[in-house]
Enzyme design. Structure first.
Site, PDB file in Angstrom:
ATOM      1  N   LYS A 209       3.774  -2.852  -6.893  1.00 52.18           N
ATOM      2  CA  LYS A 209       5.191  -2.814  -7.241  1.00 52.18           C
ATOM      3  C   LYS A 209       6.093  -3.262  -6.109  1.00 52.18           C
ATOM      4  O   LYS A 209       7.094  -3.916  -6.308  1.00 52.18           O
ATOM      5  CB  LYS A 209       5.578  -1.402  -7.672  1.00 52.18           C
TER       6      LYS A 209
ATOM      7  N   GLU B 243      12.517 -14.400 -17.715  1.00 45.89           N
ATOM      8  CA  GLU B 243      12.106 -13.013 -17.516  1.00 45.89           C
ATOM      9  C   GLU B 243      11.176 -12.552 -18.644  1.00 45.89           C
ATOM     10  O   GLU B 243      10.196 -11.842 -18.398  1.00 45.89           O
ATOM     11  CB  GLU B 243      13.347 -12.116 -17.412  1.00 45.89           C
TER      12      GLU B 243
ATOM     13  N   ARG C 153       1.988   1.374  -5.948  1.00 47.44           N
ATOM     14  CA  ARG C 153       2.209   0.442  -4.841  1.00 47.44           C
ATOM     15  C   ARG C 153       0.968  -0.377  -4.528  1.00 47.44           C
ATOM     16  O   ARG C 153       1.036  -1.361  -3.767  1.00 47.44           O
ATOM     17  CB  ARG C 153       2.608   1.224  -3.581  1.00 47.44           C
TER      18      ARG C 153
ATOM     19  N   ASN D 156       0.389   0.696   6.290  1.00 47.53           N
ATOM     20  CA  ASN D 156       0.928  -0.235   5.303  1.00 47.53           C
ATOM     21  C   ASN D 156       1.624  -1.347   6.077  1.00 47.53           C
ATOM     22  O   ASN D 156       2.430  -1.060   6.965  1.00 47.53           O
ATOM     23  CB  ASN D 156       1.933   0.500   4.402  1.00 47.53           C
ATOM     24  N   GLY D 157       1.325  -2.598   5.765  1.00 45.25           N
ATOM     25  CA  GLY D 157       1.959  -3.720   6.471  1.00 45.25           C
ATOM     26  C   GLY D 157       0.886  -4.708   6.903  1.00 45.25           C
ATOM     27  O   GLY D 157      -0.247  -4.671   6.419  1.00 45.25           O
TER      28      GLY D 157
ATOM     29  N   CYS E  60       0.851  -1.180   0.000  1.00 42.73           N
ATOM     30  CA  CYS E  60       0.000   0.000   0.000  1.00 42.73           C
ATOM     31  C   CYS E  60       0.890   1.235   0.000  1.00 42.73           C
ATOM     32  O   CYS E  60       2.072   1.169   0.326  1.00 42.73           O
ATOM     33  CB  CYS E  60      -0.880   0.025   1.241  1.00 42.73           C
TER      34      CYS E  60
ATOM     35  N   HIS F 119      10.725 -32.666 -23.029  1.00 40.84           N
ATOM     36  CA  HIS F 119      10.458 -33.545 -21.876  1.00 40.84           C
ATOM     37  C   HIS F 119       9.078 -33.290 -21.286  1.00 40.84           C
ATOM     38  O   HIS F 119       8.885 -33.443 -20.081  1.00 40.84           O
ATOM     39  CB  HIS F 119      11.546 -33.334 -20.818  1.00 40.84           C
TER      40      HIS F 119
ATOM     41  N   TRP G 193      -3.584  -2.034  -1.447  1.00 41.35           N
ATOM     42  CA  TRP G 193      -3.450  -3.345  -2.098  1.00 41.35           C
ATOM     43  C   TRP G 193      -3.955  -4.333  -1.051  1.00 41.35           C
ATOM     44  O   TRP G 193      -3.292  -4.565  -0.043  1.00 41.35           O
ATOM     45  CB  TRP G 193      -1.992  -3.603  -2.449  1.00 41.35           C
TER      46      TRP G 193
ATOM     47  N   LYS H 125       7.436 -11.120 -17.926  1.00 43.66           N
ATOM     48  CA  LYS H 125       6.966  -9.805 -18.389  1.00 43.66           C
ATOM     49  C   LYS H 125       5.721  -9.974 -19.234  1.00 43.66           C
ATOM     50  O   LYS H 125       4.764  -9.227 -19.108  1.00 43.66           O
ATOM     51  CB  LYS H 125       8.086  -9.126 -19.176  1.00 43.66           C
TER      52      LYS H 125
ATOM     53  N   GLU I  40       2.698 -10.946 -17.049  1.00 47.77           N
ATOM     54  CA  GLU I  40       2.386  -9.891 -16.087  1.00 47.77           C
ATOM     55  C   GLU I  40       1.529  -8.779 -16.704  1.00 47.77           C
ATOM     56  O   GLU I  40       0.571  -8.325 -16.089  1.00 47.77           O
ATOM     57  CB  GLU I  40       3.715  -9.303 -15.582  1.00 47.77           C
TER      58      GLU I  40
HETATM   59  C1  F6R Z   1       8.043  -8.027 -12.170  1.00 50.47           C
HETATM   60  C2  F6R Z   1       8.451  -7.428 -10.905  1.00 50.47           C
HETATM   61  C3  F6R Z   1       8.520  -8.292  -9.703  1.00 50.47           C
HETATM   62  C4  F6R Z   1       9.664  -7.853  -8.785  1.00 50.47           C
HETATM   63  C5  F6R Z   1       9.620  -8.629  -7.470  1.00 50.47           C
HETATM   64  C6  F6R Z   1      10.806  -8.292  -6.582  1.00 50.47           C
HETATM   65  O1  F6R Z   1       8.058  -7.091 -13.206  1.00 50.47           O
HETATM   66  O2  F6R Z   1       8.701  -6.257 -10.828  1.00 50.47           O
HETATM   67  O3  F6R Z   1       8.639  -9.627 -10.039  1.00 50.47           O
HETATM   68  O4  F6R Z   1      10.870  -8.082  -9.443  1.00 50.47           O
HETATM   69  O5  F6R Z   1       8.433  -8.317  -6.807  1.00 50.47           O
HETATM   70  O6  F6R Z   1      10.857  -6.930  -6.330  1.00 50.47           O
HETATM   71  P1  F6R Z   1      12.168  -6.230  -5.799  1.00 50.47           P
HETATM   72  O7  F6R Z   1      13.183  -6.238  -6.882  1.00 50.47           O
HETATM   73  O8  F6R Z   1      11.735  -4.839  -5.445  1.00 50.47           O
HETATM   74  O9  F6R Z   1      12.632  -7.006  -4.608  1.00 50.47           O
END
Ligand code: F6R
Length: 579
Positions: free
Chosen positions: A574, A452, A27, A97-98, A2, A475, A71, A456, A459
């Site tokens: 994020k 990755e 966030r 937040n938490g 949040c 496999h 969130w 992406k 996501e």
């Molecule tokens: C995907 C993404 C997440 C973060 C993950 C770790 O695009 O951004 O998978 O990589 O939540 O976040 P950090 O790097 O902030 O620990």
């Protein structure tokens, strides 16, 4: 997860809070709310995004207030579960937040004492405990409340008849801003950049009082001094600057981000810590975990230093044998699992190194050594430039470990990224747009790049995508291949080039269309692939970067073609500050 924000000054607080929440929305964005104090405490909260519905909230009266963008963890996103939460009298408000882990015990106890709960949230217990202790001094009431709480929190509280905002943090980020006769508090510095570059990072266990006279910080009951730091991030970097989405803007910033991150000086003590370590372990989540896997391939190949890479989310419950040096990779510096893993490593007397993008973030308070990525603020939920910056930092470390023998090549990579940014991705995006499933395949260092690329893609497009080591498709996953299942094959020159071409032919023989990513001028790949996207013919070390940028663009253009909410994909946030 949040976002929280507070304002106290000479201006009307509500518009300041609304603009701060818009900056923090990345966030968490399922609901929002604010509370202000003018002649009395008033609040407004609502399910949905503040960027789409802010009129009423912005009109609340008062020169001090607090705000929240949510969130959801405890309780579905709806108006009632949104923050701020108020006590029974409606004269105290908090945002949080938490997670309060012992909230159900506390709630039962408080209900037994006659408190009425409006929401399903864990947060609401906090304001009712404050109410129990409040006799006109909010700071004292919050001080008495915090020992009851187990879990993590960044809290802002206000009360009628108290001219202060009280802020407290435990394992959740909180930063204070010092403006010209005005004071701010926020989960991170992005909402502050419009008004000030002077910030104070609170430590775990700190309680702060923001008042018209300034900021006082207390730790374990004693007033302490926390020095203000100057933030060099530019507010323009946190704006869209003419791009349709933050994600596209951030992808286009990567030439500079890579150059800055690969060139930045690294403390020789950090290099020595790596050299002296008998064993290295890297912990991370999500995209940062993929960057760590890329690091493993590179450092093992180029420096013959073996590395274990662990998902931070697994670490606490299935702890692997510890290594001398544990490296945490986290762009936000706040990911709860990564921070917990690093704390465990410290408890085992391991050396610790944090790689992060955010000055003053939690990881910087835990790790013995810190290396900053130079990505600047990343607003889009999908990590792009922070990932490329992590790879650049890893290459910078490797270059330092190898007597700077890669200086020349590393200082040309940004030009190769510039070339890739001009690639036409539309035909490949058209293939992906129609798919229900997409596979991404690669070998060696291109295997984590494939992971990755798939992350992406899923996501931001909501299309199911999987990354595979190219040799593994046969496999099991071969049974899923069909003309509706494109396979994105990462096929740049190297030891595995010939076998990758064979793998591509096997895929084609099973009817799946292939999007090949390879070097410009590679006729063999161009002939076998249905669509080819080229990266410049430069150096093998450059290929991992340029290929990763192509994969970001492919996900972006596919999501754009599908009309997705690219910067704020559904259900995500994020900064993942809960386990
Ligand atoms: C995907 C993404 C997440 C973060 C993950 C770790 O695009 O951004 O998978 O990589 O939540 O976040 P950090 O790097 O902030 O620990």
């Amino acid at each position: 997860m949040c976002g929280i924000v507070g304002y106290l000054g000479m201006k009307q607080a509500a518009p300041m809070l609304v603009s701060g929440l818009k900056r923090l929305e990345y966030r968490g964005y399922d609901s929002f709310g604010i509370a202000t104090i003018g002649s009395s405490l008033v609040s407004a909260k609502k399910c949905g995004r503040i960027s789409e519905s802010d009129g009423y909230a912005a009109s609340l009266e008062g020169r001090m207030g607090i705000g929240h963008t949510r969130w959801a963890t405890h309780g579905v996103p709806n108006d009632v579960n949104s923050h701020p939460h108020l006590d029974c009298t409606g004269s105290i408000a908090i945002v949080h937040n938490g997670i309060i882990e012992n909230y159900s015990v506390l709630r039962r106890h408080l209900e037994g004492r006659g408190h009425h709960f409006a929401s399903e949230t864990d947060t609401e217990v906090i304001v009712h405990i404050i109410e129990e202790y409040y006799t006109g001094d909010l700071l004292e009431a919050v001080k008495k409340t915090l020992p009851h709480l187990e879990g993590s929190y960044a809290i802002l509280a206000i009360a009628e008849n108290d001219p202060r905002i009280i802020a407290a943090r435990e394992a959740s980020p909180l930063v204070l801003g010092i403006g010209d006769g005005e004071w701010f508090a926020a989960s991170d510095m992005t909402p502050l950049l419009d008004y000030t570059q002077q910030v104070v990072f609170l430590e775990d266990g700190d309680i702060a009082a923001l008042s018209p006279d300034g900021i006082c910080v207390f730790h374990e009951g004693v007033e302490v001094s926390r020095s203000a730091e100057r933030i060099e991030w530019d507010i323009e970097a946190a704006k869209k600057g003419g791009f349709a989405h933050f994600m596209l803007k951030e992808i286009f910033e990567q030439p500079k981000v890579f150059y800055d991150s690969v060139s930045a000086a690294i403390d020789p003590a950090t290099i020595r810590a790596i050299q002296d370590a008998g064993g290295l372990m890297v912990v991370a989540c999500g995209t940062s975990y993929h960057a760590a896997l890329i690091f493993r391939y590179l450092i093992e190949q180029l420096c013959q230093i073996p590395v274990r890479v662990e998902l931070a989310s697994e670490f606490k419950y299935f702890t692997p044998p510890m290594q001398d040096l544990v490296i945490a990779v986290t762009q936000s510096g706040e990911t709860a699992d990564t921070i917990a893993a690093l704390k465990m490593a410290k408890a085992h007397n391991c050396g610790t190194l944090g790689i992060t993008n955010v000055l003053g973030s939690s990881v910087t308070r835990v790790a013995d050594h810190i290396v900053y990525t130079q990505a600047g603020p990343e607003i889009s939920v999908a990590a792009t430039k922070s990932f490329i910056a992590q790879i650049a930092v890893f290459l910078n470390l490797i270059n330092n470990l190898c007597d700077r023998q890669y200086d020349e090549v590393l200082h040309t990579v940004h030009q190769a990224i510039e070339t890739v940014l001009l690639e036409d991705i539309s035909v490949a995006a058209e293939y992906c747009k129609r798919a229900h499933d997409i596979f991404f395949i690669g070998r060696g260092v291109m295997y984590p790049a494939a992971l990755e690329g798939a992350l992406k893609m899923k996501e931001i497009t909501y299309i199911h995508a999987e990354g595979y080591a190219a040799g593994e498709l046969k496999h099991g996953p071969f049974s899923l291949l069909s003309p509706e299942t494109p396979v994105v094959a990462l096929c740049t020159p190297g030891d595995s080039y010939a076998v990758m071409l064979s793998n591509i032919k096997e895929v084609k023989a099973r009817g799946a269309p292939v999007i090949g990513i390879g070097r410009e001028g590679d006729r063999e790949l161009a002939e076998v692939a249905d669509v080819m996207i080229s990266v410049p013919p430069t150096h093998p070390l450059t290929d991992i970067v340029t290929t990763s940028v192509v994969l970001q663009l492919l996900a972006y253009h596919t999501a754009n073609a599908l009309g997705r909410d690219i910067d704020k994909p559904r259900n995500l946030a994020k900064s993942v500050t809960v386990e």
